[in-house]
Design a protein around this motif. Structure first.
Motif, PDB file in Angstrom:
ATOM      1  N   PRO A 112       2.194 -29.608 -15.932  1.00 38.27           N
ATOM      2  CA  PRO A 112       3.248 -29.616 -14.866  1.00 38.27           C
ATOM      3  C   PRO A 112       3.162 -28.897 -14.011  1.00 38.27           C
ATOM      4  O   PRO A 112       2.611 -27.736 -13.977  1.00 38.27           O
ATOM      5  CB  PRO A 112       4.369 -29.709 -16.406  1.00 38.27           C
ATOM      6  N   VAL A 113       4.466 -29.311 -13.124  1.00 36.36           N
ATOM      7  CA  VAL A 113       3.580 -28.025 -11.618  1.00 36.36           C
ATOM      8  C   VAL A 113       4.527 -26.735 -12.587  1.00 36.36           C
ATOM      9  O   VAL A 113       6.008 -27.191 -13.442  1.00 36.36           O
ATOM     10  CB  VAL A 113       4.667 -28.749 -10.981  1.00 36.36           C
ATOM     11  N   GLY A 114       4.571 -25.599 -11.807  1.00 34.21           N
ATOM     12  CA  GLY A 114       5.042 -24.809 -12.201  1.00 34.21           C
ATOM     13  C   GLY A 114       4.186 -24.007 -13.626  1.00 34.21           C
ATOM     14  O   GLY A 114       4.362 -22.660 -13.823  1.00 34.21           O
ATOM     15  N   GLU A 115       2.957 -24.706 -14.077  1.00 38.08           N
ATOM     16  CA  GLU A 115       2.803 -24.320 -15.304  1.00 38.08           C
ATOM     17  C   GLU A 115       1.563 -23.291 -14.847  1.00 38.08           C
ATOM     18  O   GLU A 115       1.063 -23.150 -14.374  1.00 38.08           O
ATOM     19  CB  GLU A 115       1.617 -25.432 -16.076  1.00 38.08           C
ATOM     20  N   ARG A 116       1.576 -22.216 -16.009  1.00 35.26           N
ATOM     21  CA  ARG A 116       0.424 -20.968 -15.327  1.00 35.26           C
ATOM     22  C   ARG A 116      -0.591 -21.039 -16.704  1.00 35.26           C
ATOM     23  O   ARG A 116      -0.101 -21.165 -18.158  1.00 35.26           O
ATOM     24  CB  ARG A 116       1.356 -19.555 -15.862  1.00 35.26           C
ATOM     25  N   SER A 117      -1.366 -20.453 -15.771  1.00 33.64           N
ATOM     26  CA  SER A 117      -2.530 -21.041 -16.732  1.00 33.64           C
ATOM     27  C   SER A 117      -3.629 -19.702 -16.280  1.00 33.64           C
ATOM     28  O   SER A 117      -3.381 -18.741 -14.915  1.00 33.64           O
ATOM     29  CB  SER A 117      -3.986 -22.249 -16.629  1.00 33.64           C
ATOM     30  N   ALA A 118      -4.872 -19.365 -17.551  1.00 31.80           N
ATOM     31  CA  ALA A 118      -5.730 -18.353 -17.303  1.00 31.80           C
ATOM     32  C   ALA A 118      -6.595 -19.030 -16.175  1.00 31.80           C
ATOM     33  O   ALA A 118      -7.663 -19.955 -17.006  1.00 31.80           O
ATOM     34  CB  ALA A 118      -5.819 -17.666 -18.413  1.00 31.80           C
ATOM     35  N   LEU A 119      -7.089 -18.456 -15.050  1.00 26.80           N
ATOM     36  CA  LEU A 119      -8.932 -18.899 -14.818  1.00 26.80           C
ATOM     37  C   LEU A 119      -9.799 -17.991 -15.606  1.00 26.80           C
ATOM     38  O   LEU A 119      -9.865 -17.220 -15.851  1.00 26.80           O
ATOM     39  CB  LEU A 119      -8.913 -17.880 -13.793  1.00 26.80           C
ATOM     40  N   ILE A 120     -10.627 -18.859 -15.531  1.00 22.01           N
ATOM     41  CA  ILE A 120     -11.583 -18.415 -16.714  1.00 22.01           C
ATOM     42  C   ILE A 120     -12.864 -18.525 -16.057  1.00 22.01           C
ATOM     43  O   ILE A 120     -13.302 -19.826 -15.437  1.00 22.01           O
ATOM     44  CB  ILE A 120     -11.809 -19.308 -18.144  1.00 22.01           C
ATOM     45  N   ASP A 121     -13.450 -17.083 -16.222  1.00 22.82           N
ATOM     46  CA  ASP A 121     -15.059 -17.067 -15.497  1.00 22.82           C
ATOM     47  C   ASP A 121     -16.456 -17.415 -16.740  1.00 22.82           C
ATOM     48  O   ASP A 121     -15.873 -17.916 -17.692  1.00 22.82           O
ATOM     49  CB  ASP A 121     -15.680 -16.085 -14.834  1.00 22.82           C
ATOM     50  N   SER A 122     -17.594 -17.303 -16.244  1.00 21.50           N
ATOM     51  CA  SER A 122     -18.742 -18.192 -16.709  1.00 21.50           C
ATOM     52  C   SER A 122     -18.716 -17.481 -18.110  1.00 21.50           C
ATOM     53  O   SER A 122     -19.293 -17.810 -19.149  1.00 21.50           O
ATOM     54  CB  SER A 122     -19.659 -18.329 -16.263  1.00 21.50           C
ATOM     55  N   ASP A 123     -18.578 -16.220 -18.211  1.00 21.96           N
ATOM     56  CA  ASP A 123     -18.598 -15.359 -19.448  1.00 21.96           C
ATOM     57  C   ASP A 123     -17.371 -15.876 -20.802  1.00 21.96           C
ATOM     58  O   ASP A 123     -17.145 -15.068 -21.318  1.00 21.96           O
ATOM     59  CB  ASP A 123     -18.831 -13.826 -18.689  1.00 21.96           C
ATOM     60  N   GLY A 124     -16.792 -15.982 -20.007  1.00 24.34           N
ATOM     61  CA  GLY A 124     -15.526 -16.468 -20.588  1.00 24.34           C
ATOM     62  C   GLY A 124     -14.094 -15.891 -20.861  1.00 24.34           C
ATOM     63  O   GLY A 124     -13.221 -15.865 -21.566  1.00 24.34           O
ATOM     64  N   ARG A 125     -14.001 -14.970 -19.933  1.00 21.81           N
ATOM     65  CA  ARG A 125     -13.576 -13.844 -19.156  1.00 21.81           C
ATOM     66  C   ARG A 125     -12.217 -14.100 -19.121  1.00 21.81           C
ATOM     67  O   ARG A 125     -12.105 -15.020 -17.956  1.00 21.81           O
ATOM     68  CB  ARG A 125     -13.541 -12.371 -19.206  1.00 21.81           C
ATOM     69  N   GLU A 126     -10.524 -13.760 -19.045  1.00 21.54           N
ATOM     70  CA  GLU A 126      -9.690 -14.068 -18.280  1.00 21.54           C
ATOM     71  C   GLU A 126      -9.462 -13.702 -17.061  1.00 21.54           C
ATOM     72  O   GLU A 126      -9.105 -12.373 -16.619  1.00 21.54           O
ATOM     73  CB  GLU A 126      -8.566 -13.476 -18.605  1.00 21.54           C
ATOM     74  N   ILE A 127     -10.044 -14.341 -15.932  1.00 19.28           N
ATOM     75  CA  ILE A 127      -9.974 -13.321 -14.121  1.00 19.28           C
ATOM     76  C   ILE A 127      -9.020 -13.403 -13.332  1.00 19.28           C
ATOM     77  O   ILE A 127      -8.558 -12.162 -12.889  1.00 19.28           O
ATOM     78  CB  ILE A 127     -10.616 -13.488 -13.423  1.00 19.28           C
ATOM     79  N   ALA A 128      -7.676 -14.234 -13.653  1.00 24.22           N
ATOM     80  CA  ALA A 128      -6.572 -14.225 -12.988  1.00 24.22           C
ATOM     81  C   ALA A 128      -5.090 -15.709 -13.420  1.00 24.22           C
ATOM     82  O   ALA A 128      -5.889 -16.149 -14.286  1.00 24.22           O
ATOM     83  CB  ALA A 128      -7.110 -14.832 -11.380  1.00 24.22           C
ATOM     84  N   VAL A 129      -4.164 -14.698 -13.115  1.00 23.34           N
ATOM     85  CA  VAL A 129      -3.239 -16.315 -13.990  1.00 23.34           C
ATOM     86  C   VAL A 129      -3.328 -17.131 -12.699  1.00 23.34           C
ATOM     87  O   VAL A 129      -2.555 -16.133 -11.089  1.00 23.34           O
ATOM     88  CB  VAL A 129      -2.162 -15.496 -13.985  1.00 23.34           C
ATOM     89  N   LEU A 130      -3.298 -18.578 -12.839  1.00 21.60           N
ATOM     90  CA  LEU A 130      -2.853 -19.247 -12.122  1.00 21.60           C
ATOM     91  C   LEU A 130      -0.943 -20.037 -11.821  1.00 21.60           C
ATOM     92  O   LEU A 130      -1.338 -20.114 -13.106  1.00 21.60           O
ATOM     93  CB  LEU A 130      -4.214 -20.183 -11.743  1.00 21.60           C
TER      94      LEU A 130
END
Length: 144
Positions: free
Chosen positions: A54-72
């Motif tokens: 849904p619009v407004g949902e926040r998620s964790a941007l994941i890099d190739s190493d499986g690390r959480e880089i940012a919240v989108l």
């Protein structure tokens, strides 16, 4: 009480492409602000038996190493035929495309890849103008 912004691991993952050079490039484009949209196949959601976010949902941007880089945070989610993707959306993907045709060629190469066809469970999967895609817009709300 702790909030999801403080602990992105409690957020659903936001995955761009498959781990490797393309994901690394896309994550860098998000962090630089060049990439504010992405396009996936509706078929991916159907195969995974997932509902559209849904619009407004926040998620964790994941890099190739499986690390959480940012919240989108999702600011727009649209389902449309591939043939209706416009130039602004292609530009907002931040991958250097200067036309819808170039954007589509790049995406078709990815969607027709062995890795994507395997993920979809269809070794002969191909897209066409009527293929339904999910166009998402997002913003970075926190960097990790």
């Amino acid at each position: 009480m702790e909030t999801p912004q403080e602990h992105p691991e409690s957020l659903p993952p936001f995955l761009l492409a498959f781990p490797g050079p393309l994901r690394d490039q896309l994550v860098a484009a998000v962090l630089s602000g060049e990439k504010v949209s992405t396009t996936g196949l509706l078929a991916e959601y159907e195969v995974e038996k997932e509902e559209l976010p849904p619009v407004g949902e926040r998620s964790a941007l994941i890099d190739s190493d499986g690390r959480e880089i940012a919240v989108l945070e999702l600011t727009d989610v649209r389902v449309m035929p591939l043939g209706q993707v416009d130039l602004q959306h292609a530009l907002d993907e931040g991958e250097g495309y200067d036309s819808v045709e170039a954007w589509r060629a790049g995406h078709e190469a990815f969607w027709h890849s062995d890795e994507m066809r395997e993920a979809l469970g269809d070794p002969s999967f191909t897209v066409h103008d009527g293929t339904l895609v999910v166009a998402e817009r997002f913003r970075v709300v926190e960097r990790r």
